[in-house]
Design a protein around this motif. Structure first.
Motif, short mmCIF file in Angstrom:
data_model
loop_
_atom_site.label_atom_id
_atom_site.label_comp_id
_atom_site.label_asym_id
_atom_site.label_seq_id
_atom_site.Cartn_x
_atom_site.Cartn_y
_atom_site.Cartn_z
N GLY A 1 41.29 36.75 30.71
CA GLY A 1 41.42 35.56 29.87
C GLY A 1 40.68 35.66 28.54
N ARG A 2 39.85 36.69 28.36
CA ARG A 2 39.13 36.88 27.10
C ARG A 2 39.95 37.76 26.16
NH1 ARG A 2 36.27 34.11 30.23
NH2 ARG A 2 34.01 33.94 30.14
N THR A 3 39.75 37.62 24.88
CA THR A 3 40.43 38.46 23.90
C THR A 3 40.06 39.91 24.14
OG1 THR A 3 40.30 36.66 22.29
CG2 THR A 3 40.72 38.87 21.43
N GLY A 4 41.07 40.78 24.20
CA GLY A 4 40.82 42.20 24.40
C GLY A 4 40.81 42.64 25.85
N TYR A 5 41.17 41.73 26.78
CA TYR A 5 41.19 42.02 28.21
C TYR A 5 42.00 43.29 28.49
CZ TYR A 5 42.57 41.58 33.12
OH TYR A 5 42.82 41.83 34.45
N VAL A 6 41.47 44.14 29.38
CA VAL A 6 42.15 45.38 29.77
C VAL A 6 42.49 45.27 31.26
CG1 VAL A 6 41.94 47.90 29.95
CG2 VAL A 6 40.81 46.69 28.06
N GLU A 7 43.75 45.53 31.61
CA GLU A 7 44.20 45.45 33.01
C GLU A 7 43.44 46.46 33.88
OE1 GLU A 7 46.33 43.48 34.57
OE2 GLU A 7 47.03 42.40 32.80
N PRO A 8 43.02 46.05 35.08
CA PRO A 8 42.35 46.99 35.99
C PRO A 8 43.19 48.24 36.27
CG PRO A 8 42.11 44.74 36.78
CD PRO A 8 43.05 44.69 35.62
N SER A 9 44.51 48.08 36.36
CA SER A 9 45.38 49.24 36.61
C SER A 9 45.30 50.24 35.45
CB SER A 9 46.82 48.81 36.84
OG SER A 9 47.31 48.09 35.72
N ASP A 10 45.14 49.73 34.22
CA ASP A 10 45.00 50.61 33.06
C ASP A 10 43.67 51.37 33.12
OD1 ASP A 10 47.43 49.68 32.13
OD2 ASP A 10 46.54 48.27 30.69
N ILE A 11 42.62 50.68 33.56
CA ILE A 11 41.30 51.31 33.69
C ILE A 11 41.36 52.41 34.75
CG2 ILE A 11 38.89 50.95 34.40
CD1 ILE A 11 39.17 48.09 33.19
N GLU B 1 44.01 54.07 35.91
CA GLU B 1 44.86 55.17 35.47
C GLU B 1 44.15 56.03 34.43
OE1 GLU B 1 48.94 55.64 32.94
OE2 GLU B 1 48.93 54.09 34.49
N ALA B 2 43.52 55.39 33.44
CA ALA B 2 42.82 56.13 32.38
C ALA B 2 41.64 56.92 32.96
CB ALA B 2 42.34 55.17 31.29
N SER B 3 40.92 56.33 33.89
CA SER B 3 39.77 57.01 34.52
C SER B 3 40.23 58.26 35.25
CB SER B 3 39.07 56.07 35.51
OG SER B 3 38.63 54.91 34.86
N THR B 4 41.27 58.12 36.04
CA THR B 4 41.79 59.25 36.80
C THR B 4 42.28 60.35 35.87
OG1 THR B 4 42.45 57.76 38.58
CG2 THR B 4 43.50 59.92 38.54
N THR B 5 43.02 59.98 34.83
CA THR B 5 43.53 60.94 33.86
C THR B 5 42.40 61.67 33.15
OG1 THR B 5 45.50 59.58 33.54
CG2 THR B 5 45.06 61.25 31.87
N ALA B 6 41.31 60.94 32.89
CA ALA B 6 40.15 61.54 32.21
C ALA B 6 39.27 62.34 33.16
CB ALA B 6 39.33 60.44 31.53
N GLY B 7 39.63 62.37 34.46
CA GLY B 7 38.86 63.15 35.43
C GLY B 7 37.60 62.46 35.90
#
Length: 145
Positions: free
Chosen positions: A99-109, A111-117
């Motif tokens: 609900g805050r400006t700039g919110y990042v979806e947990p699924s995006d976090i 996926e990005a974490s896994t991709t970054a190793g």
């Protein structure tokens, strides 16, 4: 006396819970005027020094990464952050709460974490407006260059 002790625990509590320890070098990336100053002060109190900024030119023990949805590609930001930390070091990824400006979806976090190793631990609330995810680099996975 207990009120002072409670106050000290209250100030250092989040930083200790997030795994920060005395004498660590902690690099901060993505600082802006919307960050949680109390959390920053709590980390500095635990480590016993100021956070170092993006221009720091040595390896850090941990990175605090403030990231908002419009800051670009999260995977790239995480990969870049891993170049700043010691093998086995951690990244505290801080994103705006739902609900805050700039919110990042947990699924995006995730996926990005896994991709970054990186291996993610659970998300924790670290302030009124921010959620944190502690991400760690696998100790054996980083190759020596």
């Amino acid at each position: 006396m207990s009120a002072t002790a409670d106050h000290a625990e209250e100030r250092t509590g989040p930083a200790v819970r997030l795994g920060f320890q005395p004498e660590q070098v902690v690099q901060e990336i993505g600082y802006d005027d919307d960050v949680d100053q109390e959390l920053r002060e709590s980390i500095e109190e635990v480590i016993g020094s100021d956070l170092v900024d993006e221009d720091y030119d040595d390896v850090a023990d941990a990175v605090v990464l403030w990231f908002r949805d419009d800051d670009g590609d999260l995977t790239d930001a995480l990969v870049d952050a891993t170049t700043y930390i010691e093998e086995g070091g951690s990244i505290l990824l801080l994103t705006p709460k739902t609900g805050r400006t700039g919110y990042v979806e947990p699924s995006d976090i995730s996926e990005a974490s896994t991709t970054a190793g990186l291996s993610a631990s659970k998300s924790v609330s670290v302030g009124k407006d921010w959620s944190g995810s502690r991400l760690v680099t696998p100790k054996a996975a980083k190759s020596k260059k």
